[in-house]
Design a protein around this motif. Structure first.
Motif, PDB file in Angstrom:
ATOM      1  N   CYS A  72       8.559   5.216  -7.266  1.00 21.33           N
ATOM      2  CA  CYS A  72       8.047   5.802  -8.149  1.00 21.33           C
ATOM      3  C   CYS A  72       8.340   4.995  -9.900  1.00 21.33           C
ATOM      4  O   CYS A  72       9.301   4.277  -9.941  1.00 21.33           O
ATOM      5  CB  CYS A  72       8.499   7.676  -8.687  1.00 21.33           C
ATOM      6  N   PHE A  82       7.380   9.639 -11.706  1.00 20.37           N
ATOM      7  CA  PHE A  82       5.331   9.169 -11.605  1.00 20.37           C
ATOM      8  C   PHE A  82       5.296   7.685 -10.063  1.00 20.37           C
ATOM      9  O   PHE A  82       5.435   7.220 -10.343  1.00 20.37           O
ATOM     10  CB  PHE A  82       5.006   9.177 -12.504  1.00 20.37           C
ATOM     11  N   SER A  86      -0.400   7.048  -7.026  1.00 18.57           N
ATOM     12  CA  SER A  86      -0.976   8.008  -6.974  1.00 18.57           C
ATOM     13  C   SER A  86      -1.191   8.694  -8.928  1.00 18.57           C
ATOM     14  O   SER A  86      -1.686   9.417  -9.529  1.00 18.57           O
ATOM     15  CB  SER A  86      -0.959   9.780  -6.753  1.00 18.57           C
ATOM     16  N   GLY A  87      -0.140   8.501  -9.624  1.00 14.36           N
ATOM     17  CA  GLY A  87       0.382   8.399 -10.844  1.00 14.36           C
ATOM     18  C   GLY A  87       0.600   9.853 -11.027  1.00 14.36           C
ATOM     19  O   GLY A  87       1.385  11.045 -12.203  1.00 14.36           O
ATOM     20  N   VAL A  88       0.897  10.966  -9.602  1.00 17.36           N
ATOM     21  CA  VAL A  88       1.349  11.631  -9.864  1.00 17.36           C
ATOM     22  C   VAL A  88       3.204  12.459 -10.246  1.00 17.36           C
ATOM     23  O   VAL A  88       3.344  11.272  -9.642  1.00 17.36           O
ATOM     24  CB  VAL A  88       0.520  12.888  -8.758  1.00 17.36           C
ATOM     25  N   CYS A  89       3.607  12.957 -11.051  1.00 12.75           N
ATOM     26  CA  CYS A  89       4.770  13.153 -10.522  1.00 12.75           C
ATOM     27  C   CYS A  89       5.075  14.439  -9.832  1.00 12.75           C
ATOM     28  O   CYS A  89       4.624  15.224  -9.663  1.00 12.75           O
ATOM     29  CB  CYS A  89       5.205  13.998 -12.608  1.00 12.75           C
ATOM     30  N   GLU A  93       4.123  18.129 -10.451  1.00  7.49           N
ATOM     31  CA  GLU A  93       2.378  17.625  -9.892  1.00  7.49           C
ATOM     32  C   GLU A  93       1.211  18.247 -11.051  1.00  7.49           C
ATOM     33  O   GLU A  93       0.121  17.399 -11.078  1.00  7.49           O
ATOM     34  CB  GLU A  93       1.842  18.486  -8.395  1.00  7.49           C
ATOM     35  N   TYR A  95       1.303  17.183 -14.220  1.00  5.26           N
ATOM     36  CA  TYR A  95       1.573  16.007 -14.406  1.00  5.26           C
ATOM     37  C   TYR A  95       1.737  14.656 -13.989  1.00  5.26           C
ATOM     38  O   TYR A  95       2.324  14.942 -12.836  1.00  5.26           O
ATOM     39  CB  TYR A  95       3.097  16.217 -15.383  1.00  5.26           C
ATOM     40  N   GLN A  96       0.147  14.388 -14.423  1.00  4.19           N
ATOM     41  CA  GLN A  96      -0.540  12.882 -13.601  1.00  4.19           C
ATOM     42  C   GLN A  96      -0.566  12.035 -14.809  1.00  4.19           C
ATOM     43  O   GLN A  96      -0.665  12.178 -16.575  1.00  4.19           O
ATOM     44  CB  GLN A  96      -1.153  13.466 -13.068  1.00  4.19           C
ATOM     45  N   LYS A  98      -2.918   8.147 -15.576  1.00  3.51           N
ATOM     46  CA  LYS A  98      -3.939   7.828 -15.482  1.00  3.51           C
ATOM     47  C   LYS A  98      -3.487   6.594 -14.760  1.00  3.51           C
ATOM     48  O   LYS A  98      -3.016   5.605 -15.054  1.00  3.51           O
ATOM     49  CB  LYS A  98      -4.979   7.032 -16.319  1.00  3.51           C
TER      50      LYS A  98
END
Length: 114
Positions: A72, A82, A86-89, A93, A95-96, A98
């Motif tokens: 991350c 992040f 995937s960019g996901v927190c 989740e 919060y993402q 791009k």
């Protein structure tokens, strides 16, 4: 620069512009991007590079200035992580950031615009 079409491949920067580990800030048109070299386990032992939008969705911190921890990037302002793929927190989740598909071609970082 003409308008970029979704699905088009963009020559973003030279691989040599990236630090051995950590982020590199790139502007493409009016888009701020964070580019990370995260290892050397890619195709035929080559470099692994990840690209995502540069701004944290929580408070707008520049992710290219964040530390890399366990796959991350940590936002330098409040420490939100992040996932680089995937960019996901993982802590929130909803919060993402791009992320972009990346290819290394002849020493250059290319991304697929989406």
């Amino acid at each position: 620069m003409s308008e970029v079409v979704s699905g088009e491949w963009i020559d973003l920067c030279a691989l040599g512009d990236l630090p051995a580990e950590g982020g590199h800030y790139v502007e493409y048109g009016n888009h701020a991007l964070a580019v990370f070299r995260v290892g050397t386990t890619g195709e035929q032992g080559g470099p692994v590079v990840r690209v995502m939008d540069d701004h944290c969705p929580h408070a707008g911190g520049s992710l290219s200035a964040g530390a890399l921890v366990d796959g991350c990037v940590m936002c330098p302002w409040h420490g939100w992580p992040f996932n680089l793929e995937s960019g996901v927190c993982p802590d929130a989740e909803s919060y993402q950031v791009k992320t972009y598909q990346v290819e290394i071609r002849e020493g250059r970082v290319w991304i697929r615009w989406a």
